[in-house]
Write a protein that holds these residues in place. Structure first.
Motif, PDB file in Angstrom:
ATOM      1  N   GLU A 164       0.848  -1.203   0.000  1.00  0.00           N
ATOM      2  CA  GLU A 164       0.000   0.000   0.000  1.00  0.00           C
ATOM      3  C   GLU A 164       0.880   1.248   0.000  1.00  0.00           C
ATOM      4  N   ARG A 165       0.556   2.160  -0.888  1.00  0.00           N
ATOM      5  CA  ARG A 165       1.384   3.359  -1.052  1.00  0.00           C
ATOM      6  C   ARG A 165       0.684   4.652  -0.642  1.00  0.00           C
ATOM      7  N   ARG A 166      -0.590   4.590  -0.365  1.00  0.00           N
ATOM      8  CA  ARG A 166      -1.288   5.816   0.033  1.00  0.00           C
ATOM      9  C   ARG A 166      -0.850   6.233   1.429  1.00  0.00           C
ATOM     10  N   ALA A 197      -7.554   2.126  -2.801  1.00  0.00           N
ATOM     11  CA  ALA A 197      -7.590   2.208  -4.262  1.00  0.00           C
ATOM     12  C   ALA A 197      -6.180   2.324  -4.828  1.00  0.00           C
ATOM     13  N   PRO A 198      -5.920   1.685  -5.965  1.00  0.00           N
ATOM     14  CA  PRO A 198      -4.591   1.800  -6.584  1.00  0.00           C
ATOM     15  C   PRO A 198      -4.316   3.238  -7.009  1.00  0.00           C
ATOM     16  N   LEU A 199      -3.053   3.605  -6.954  1.00  0.00           N
ATOM     17  CA  LEU A 199      -2.654   4.942  -7.392  1.00  0.00           C
ATOM     18  C   LEU A 199      -2.804   5.063  -8.903  1.00  0.00           C
ATOM     19  N   GLY A 200      -3.265   6.219  -9.346  1.00  0.00           N
ATOM     20  CA  GLY A 200      -3.354   6.496 -10.769  1.00  0.00           C
ATOM     21  C   GLY A 200      -2.201   7.368 -11.216  1.00  0.00           C
ATOM     22  N   ALA A 201      -2.234   7.803 -12.451  1.00  0.00           N
ATOM     23  CA  ALA A 201      -1.169   8.643 -13.002  1.00  0.00           C
ATOM     24  C   ALA A 201      -1.043   9.941 -12.210  1.00  0.00           C
ATOM     25  N   GLY A 202       0.179  10.239 -11.787  1.00  0.00           N
ATOM     26  CA  GLY A 202       0.452  11.480 -11.074  1.00  0.00           C
ATOM     27  C   GLY A 202       0.108  11.470  -9.600  1.00  0.00           C
ATOM     28  N   GLU A 203      -0.396  10.347  -9.086  1.00  0.00           N
ATOM     29  CA  GLU A 203      -0.781  10.304  -7.670  1.00  0.00           C
ATOM     30  C   GLU A 203       0.353   9.868  -6.744  1.00  0.00           C
ATOM     31  N   GLY A 204       1.383   9.290  -7.295  1.00  0.00           N
ATOM     32  CA  GLY A 204       2.465   8.809  -6.443  1.00  0.00           C
ATOM     33  C   GLY A 204       3.612   8.273  -7.266  1.00  0.00           C
TER      34      GLY A 204
END
Length: 382
Positions: free
Chosen positions: A8-10, A76-83
């Motif tokens: 998890e990256r959030r 939720a998975p990260l999208g473009a530009g979120e991480g």
């Protein structure tokens, strides 16, 4: 089928969507499991334990997701530009994504465009069949427990009455606002620690539940409050007049409390403000307020989500977010079992893959996208 479990990256997310226990059971269903390196470290699970359970430990998200037909996530998975990683772009087209996705229309559209069949487990209906896969309940239970533990750590006195040769220390007065899963666990935990506990909730059924745990009920009751609960067990939004009368009762009570635990949420809405600035100002220096609803804006007017603050009159307000993530080992264990139950309930043993009938109440409740289209009623027409 290849099942991928990602790290998890959030921000502030410490949980993981599968444990060695559930990995073994998923493998026994005929799957291969790939766990991204480091996925379980914040929950006290080293990579070696996943390997011992039979999982492949993948070096990164791309390696874990390569060829995956099923993806298990907490958030939720990260999208473009979120991480640092565009996780969404790495999920293979046609894969099934299962997690607490908190999706809005834009996110659901992104899943549909990516050809991902997304299942948001927080939307599971409150029916008997779904109880063992109810991620909100399992995580709220731990959040209620952790809230009291955090309150005890921040409180500069003691929970139980202590009688010593030097004198007596009175038991802490603990007030729990909201008697859902989190609130009831908070009541039980505060009672175990020796606090003198009271609680409130607008739902009529909550009064007896509060009393059954040995706490006293505090609240305003009228004809409107008799219908303050949805069929799914959530609190309804009530009139301004009701909240005004409830606030008068609560304000008088809060002024006498040492600890206040706020847990009130209204499904799909910002958390209601239950504790005003004036109520906070009426509390004694050294008092503690814990706001479990901080993720949804908070029940306390002065809550700063994600932070602990000290008011001018010396009241500590704990507005931490992701309360289940503050007890990650237990939260991950329960969450992983919720997902495993969902999988086994809708698993085709012959084909060794999920078989989720579109007309099933649980499947309808959690499915956001299917076959490249947004299908959830709350989002499809948004």
């Amino acid at each position: 089928m290849r099942v991928a479990v990602l790290r998890e990256r959030r921000a502030a997310e410490t949980r993981v969507a599968a444990t060695p226990e559930t990995v073994k059971k998923i493998i026994a269903m005929g799957c291969t499991v790939s766990v991204e390196a480091g996925a379980g470290l914040s929950s006290g699970i080293p990579d070696a334990q996943y390997a011992e359970a039979g999982a492949e430990v993948a070096a990164d998200a791309a390696a874990a997701l390569a060829g995956a037909g099923l993806v298990l996530k907490v958030r939720a998975p990260l999208g473009a530009g979120e991480g640092e990683v565009d996780e969404l772009a790495l999920i293979p087209r046609g894969a099934v994504l299962i997690g607490t996705l908190q999706a809005d229309k834009a996110m659901a559209d992104a899943y549909a465009a990516a050809g991902i069949d997304a299942c948001a487990m927080e939307l599971a209906p409150r029916i008997t069949r779904a109880q063992s896969m109810d991620v909100l309940s399992s995580q709220a239970n731990l959040a209620g427990y952790r809230a009291v533990v955090e309150a005890a750590g921040a409180f500069d006195k003691a929970f139980p009455m202590l009688m010593t040769a030097a004198g007596t220390i009175s038991a802490a007065n603990v007030f729990v606002m909201g008697a859902g899963v989190a609130g009831l666990q908070a009541i039980a935990t505060a009672r175990r620690l020796g606090g003198r506990v009271s609680a409130t909730d607008v739902r009529p059924a909550a009064k007896e539940e509060i009393k059954s745990l040995g706490a006293s009920f505090v609240g305003y009751e009228d004809e409107e409050s008799k219908a303050a609960q949805t069929a799914g067990g959530y609190a309804k939004q009530l009139s301004a007049n009701f909240y005004a009368e409830q606030a008068k009762v609560v304000a008088a009570h809060i002024a006498k409390q040492d600890i206040v635990i706020c847990t009130a949420l209204v499904q799909g809405r910002k958390a209601p403000i239950l504790v005003t600035e004036a109520m906070v100002a009426s509390m004694k220096p050294g008092s503690v307020i814990v706001d479990i609803a901080a993720d949804a804006g908070g029940n306390v007017a002065v809550t700063q989500p994600g932070q602990e603050t000290l008011t001018a009159n010396g009241v500590k307000v704990l507005g931490f977010t992701n309360w289940p993530g503050r007890i990650p080992a237990a939260a991950s264990a329960l969450y992983a079992r919720n997902l495993l139950t969902f999988l086994t309930t809708f698993w085709d043993k012959e084909a060794k893959k999920p078989a989720m009938p579109a007309d099933d109440d649980i499947v309808k409740g959690v499915t956001l996208t299917r076959g490249g289209a947004v299908v959830h009623p709350s989002l499809a027409s948004a």
